[in-house]
Enzyme design. Sequence first.
Site, mmCIF file in Angstrom:
data_model
loop_
_atom_site.group_PDB
_atom_site.id
_atom_site.type_symbol
_atom_site.label_atom_id
_atom_site.label_comp_id
_atom_site.label_asym_id
_atom_site.label_seq_id
_atom_site.Cartn_x
_atom_site.Cartn_y
_atom_site.Cartn_z
ATOM 1 N N ASN A 88 0.836 -1.192 0.000
ATOM 2 C CA ASN A 88 0.000 0.000 0.000
ATOM 3 C C ASN A 88 0.877 1.250 0.000
ATOM 4 O OD1 ASN A 88 0.521 0.840 2.838
ATOM 5 N ND2 ASN A 88 -0.369 -1.177 3.228
ATOM 6 N N ASP A 104 -4.207 -6.323 4.917
ATOM 7 C CA ASP A 104 -5.251 -7.145 5.538
ATOM 8 C C ASP A 104 -5.324 -8.542 4.935
ATOM 9 O OD1 ASP A 104 -6.090 -5.191 7.313
ATOM 10 O OD2 ASP A 104 -7.423 -4.263 5.837
ATOM 11 N N LYS A 143 7.997 -18.080 -10.177
ATOM 12 C CA LYS A 143 7.281 -16.944 -10.754
ATOM 13 C C LYS A 143 6.032 -17.424 -11.500
ATOM 14 C CE LYS A 143 8.020 -13.218 -13.996
ATOM 15 N NZ LYS A 143 8.723 -12.864 -15.208
ATOM 16 N N PHE A 190 -4.159 3.350 14.746
ATOM 17 C CA PHE A 190 -4.449 4.336 13.716
ATOM 18 C C PHE A 190 -5.624 3.846 12.886
ATOM 19 C CE2 PHE A 190 -1.320 7.810 13.155
ATOM 20 C CZ PHE A 190 -0.614 7.602 14.323
#
Length: 409
Positions: A213, A282, A292, A326
């Site tokens: 993120n 999350d 890969k 937070f």
Amino acid sequence: MEPVPIVLGVGGGIAAYKAAELARALMERGCTVETVMTAAAQEFVQPLTFAALTGRKVITSMFGARTADEVLASSVEHIAVAQRNRLLVVAPATAHLLAQFAHGLAGDFLTTLHLAFQGRVVLCPAMNTAMWDHPATQENLATLRRRGALVVEPEAGELACGTVGVGRLADPERIAAFVLSALETRRDLEGETVLVTAGPTREPLDPVRFISNRSSGKMGYAIAEAAAARGANVILVSGPVNLTPPEGVKLVQVQTAIEMYDAVMEHMDSAAIIVKTAAVADYHIADVPAQKVKKTAMRLSLELDPTPDILAELGRRKKDQLLIGFAAETENMVAEARRKLKSKNCDMVVGNLVSHPDGVGFESDDNEVVLVTRGGETLALPLASKREIAGQILDHALKLRLALHAGKA
Ligand code: CTP
């Protein structure tokens, strides 16, 4: 918060250009910066660089004045500069400057200012390794230390002269953090352990790809820096970020939510205050493919499993610790912060809107937050730098702890 007036003395060394980064780093921390350059420094960097960065006139000589009035004014300017600044930081402090300071010489503006200066002095030496190791330099430094100067030691690495060794100017971010901690007079976290998590986590999809993120880690690093300046032993559990860890903190680097979970649980018992600033992913892939993943013409969907909620687990396990979470929200910020406060058993949740129209939030240096507390209080802190917000979060955390102990909240 009142800006802190700092005078930056720039010596003549290759590292003089890094003093410009230091000026910027100090201003980002709410300082005003007045620059004094030695004649040698001006051979390396133009005064204009500092004038443009700091928005102030740069002092380049003792007797630059033309008219009689200017001569009179400039003859006492070093006293005025000494009196109006709280701290003198010298970077780079060359071997020659250290020798002049140690012997009380006052042959130019910077050395005269040093003699007249009664506030804190922070010296940041940078020079060739042999010059650094020379007994003359080390004895001069010992003399200056004995007289109260603080020293940010040079770092080891490749030097401009082509040798490798100790002598590189310390990282400007490190120096700026040190300067702020030297100015911090509150020691209200002395001896306490503060555990801070910061940054994003990275959840691998295969050996070359990951989900993450936009968290920069700036808020968490600012809290770690502020707590350390106030005397705390700080354990900073950090996801991958592009920031210099503050001086004196114990850094534990992690990548994934599970690694962060393990590091936090390992250290939670020693902490008195836990601040969970990190933007933990999350979801993750429980069984990451060893190879890969190859492209095909087909649509690809990812099957994700939830990661452990570290904050919720801390809420379940916590004893006396003050737990601060937070809540990064794009809507209903206060309601969401309050819901998370209850569901994760926190003492305080810092809510911030990450969809701020001015770009405030994840990647910016500024933040605008609302504090919701266990006692039911909701307090909006106006837009300010993340460093100022960090100080205010700690102020409120300490007040809240007092109130909780007194049974009032
Ligand atoms: N948090 C955590 N572990 C997780 C997810 C979140 O410790 N797996 C913590 C964060 O560090 C933060 C708080 O929980 O202090 C809130 O994080 P946020 O992402 O806002 O909330 P979520 O609980 O993930 O809820 P949602 O994403 O639905 O808003």
